[in-house]
Design an enzyme around this catalytic site. Sequence first.
Site, PDB file in Angstrom:
ATOM      1  N   ASN A  11      39.204 -31.734  -7.550  1.00  0.00           N
ATOM      2  CA  ASN A  11      39.079 -31.429  -8.978  1.00  0.00           C
ATOM      3  C   ASN A  11      40.064 -32.333  -9.709  1.00  0.00           C
ATOM      4  O   ASN A  11      41.261 -32.074  -9.692  1.00  0.00           O
ATOM      5  CB  ASN A  11      39.413 -29.939  -9.189  1.00  0.00           C
ATOM      6  CG  ASN A  11      39.440 -29.559 -10.661  1.00  0.00           C
ATOM      7  OD1 ASN A  11      39.029 -30.339 -11.523  1.00  0.00           O
ATOM      8  ND2 ASN A  11      39.930 -28.360 -10.939  1.00  0.00           N
ATOM      9  N   LYS A  13      40.426 -32.779 -12.776  1.00  0.00           N
ATOM     10  CA  LYS A  13      40.859 -32.231 -14.073  1.00  0.00           C
ATOM     11  C   LYS A  13      40.766 -33.322 -15.146  1.00  0.00           C
ATOM     12  O   LYS A  13      39.867 -34.154 -15.081  1.00  0.00           O
ATOM     13  CB  LYS A  13      42.254 -31.609 -13.942  1.00  0.00           C
ATOM     14  CG  LYS A  13      42.307 -30.614 -12.772  1.00  0.00           C
ATOM     15  CD  LYS A  13      43.532 -29.755 -12.740  1.00  0.00           C
ATOM     16  CE  LYS A  13      43.463 -28.821 -11.549  1.00  0.00           C
ATOM     17  NZ  LYS A  13      44.576 -27.885 -11.484  1.00  0.00           N
ATOM     18  N   HIS A  97      37.283 -21.732 -13.479  1.00  0.00           N
ATOM     19  CA  HIS A  97      38.621 -22.186 -13.078  1.00  0.00           C
ATOM     20  C   HIS A  97      39.666 -21.476 -13.927  1.00  0.00           C
ATOM     21  O   HIS A  97      39.445 -21.226 -15.110  1.00  0.00           O
ATOM     22  CB  HIS A  97      38.730 -23.708 -13.250  1.00  0.00           C
ATOM     23  CG  HIS A  97      39.967 -24.262 -12.629  1.00  0.00           C
ATOM     24  ND1 HIS A  97      41.194 -24.174 -13.238  1.00  0.00           N
ATOM     25  CD2 HIS A  97      40.176 -24.867 -11.431  1.00  0.00           C
ATOM     26  CE1 HIS A  97      42.107 -24.711 -12.435  1.00  0.00           C
ATOM     27  NE2 HIS A  97      41.517 -25.141 -11.332  1.00  0.00           N
ATOM     28  N   GLU A  99      42.241 -22.468 -15.313  1.00  0.00           N
ATOM     29  CA  GLU A  99      42.660 -23.178 -16.528  1.00  0.00           C
ATOM     30  C   GLU A  99      41.671 -22.922 -17.657  1.00  0.00           C
ATOM     31  O   GLU A  99      42.041 -22.993 -18.832  1.00  0.00           O
ATOM     32  CB  GLU A  99      42.833 -24.675 -16.219  1.00  0.00           C
ATOM     33  CG  GLU A  99      44.127 -24.891 -15.436  1.00  0.00           C
ATOM     34  CD  GLU A  99      44.131 -26.095 -14.513  1.00  0.00           C
ATOM     35  OE1 GLU A  99      43.266 -26.978 -14.645  1.00  0.00           O
ATOM     36  OE2 GLU A  99      45.018 -26.138 -13.630  1.00  0.00           O
ATOM     37  N   GLU A 167      41.872 -19.198  -5.852  1.00  0.00           N
ATOM     38  CA  GLU A 167      42.977 -20.019  -6.351  1.00  0.00           C
ATOM     39  C   GLU A 167      43.977 -19.128  -7.085  1.00  0.00           C
ATOM     40  O   GLU A 167      43.778 -18.824  -8.273  1.00  0.00           O
ATOM     41  CB  GLU A 167      42.454 -21.078  -7.324  1.00  0.00           C
ATOM     42  CG  GLU A 167      41.475 -22.043  -6.712  1.00  0.00           C
ATOM     43  CD  GLU A 167      41.453 -23.368  -7.458  1.00  0.00           C
ATOM     44  OE1 GLU A 167      41.696 -24.395  -6.818  1.00  0.00           O
ATOM     45  OE2 GLU A 167      41.238 -23.357  -8.683  1.00  0.00           O
ATOM     46  N   GLY A 173      49.134 -26.224  -9.072  1.00  0.00           N
ATOM     47  CA  GLY A 173      49.992 -27.261  -9.637  1.00  0.00           C
ATOM     48  C   GLY A 173      51.477 -26.962  -9.566  1.00  0.00           C
ATOM     49  O   GLY A 173      52.273 -27.625 -10.237  1.00  0.00           O
ATOM     50  N   SER A 205      47.862 -26.046  -4.822  1.00  0.00           N
ATOM     51  CA  SER A 205      48.919 -26.826  -4.165  1.00  0.00           C
ATOM     52  C   SER A 205      48.602 -27.187  -2.717  1.00  0.00           C
ATOM     53  O   SER A 205      49.501 -27.269  -1.886  1.00  0.00           O
ATOM     54  CB  SER A 205      50.271 -26.108  -4.261  1.00  0.00           C
ATOM     55  OG  SER A 205      50.666 -25.999  -5.619  1.00  0.00           O
TER      56      SER A 205
HETATM   57  P1  PGA Z   1      46.400 -28.160  -7.453  1.00  0.00           P
HETATM   58  O1  PGA Z   1      45.130 -27.651  -8.298  1.00  0.00           O
HETATM   59  O2  PGA Z   1      45.884 -28.611  -6.120  1.00  0.00           O
HETATM   60  O3  PGA Z   1      46.962 -29.292  -8.274  1.00  0.00           O
HETATM   61  O4  PGA Z   1      47.332 -27.009  -7.334  1.00  0.00           O
HETATM   62  C1  PGA Z   1      44.104 -26.933  -7.680  1.00  0.00           C
HETATM   63  C2  PGA Z   1      43.066 -26.535  -8.678  1.00  0.00           C
HETATM   64  O5  PGA Z   1      43.414 -26.189  -9.811  1.00  0.00           O
HETATM   65  O6  PGA Z   1      41.859 -26.553  -8.379  1.00  0.00           O
END
Ligand code: PGA
Length: 242
Positions: A11, A13, A97, A99, A167, A173, A205
Amino acid sequence: MAERKPLVAGNWKMNGRPADGLALARGVAERARAPHRCDLLVCPPFTLLAAVGEALSGSDVMLGGQDCHSAPSGAFTGCISAEMLKDAGCSHAIVGHSERRHTCGETDADVRAKTLAAWRAGLVAIVCVGETRAEREAGKAIEIVGAQLAGSLPDEASADQLVVAYEPVWAIGTGLTPTTADIAEIHAAIRRHLPDGTRILYGGSVNPKNAAEILALAEVDGALVGGASLKADDFWAIAQAA
Ligand code: PGA
């Protein structure tokens, strides 16, 4: 029980301009010529879908969108429909997601509508769920994730159209991850909500150092990777661990 081939999904982003995005896509496609036992997917920003799709052609790396609107078309400024993703060569769409749940206020009902839209367009929906830190500390992670699944998954879900990504919001992140025992526990709980054979990814992460341990868990069928998917070597190392 149906076999579950691992899926490693990147992803990106809101990252990737033409120069670096194409180099990354080409880097992934090139590495994927080597033998691998997992399915591979990259989800670039909408602006790069066509170009990344082109860069991936001839490889078995699949293309996905990071979100979609629930309607097929209409007056929805700034939105992209599942049909548009399909037209751009996508096979998958990430929906729900954290976010988007947290910064765009998306509800389980929105996620459910987007999941149905993905299916209408012939895409596999990657439905994301996960608890906040406060919810985990209150011992409510399994309850929260169960409620998100109940609200977000249409009744007619089937394993070939659905992937669930667990997640934890606090792991995205941050460099933090749950213990493998916690991941195993919650993935087993999630599985009880899903049709037999549905893949459950872990996300939050994941990096080349922790991937092998996480991906070795019986109920973990792959990873949804954010930050580490922006480097072809790291993404490939995670794929190799799967
Ligand atoms: P990350 O993000 O690997 O940077 O923690 C994962 C995600 O949001 O899908």
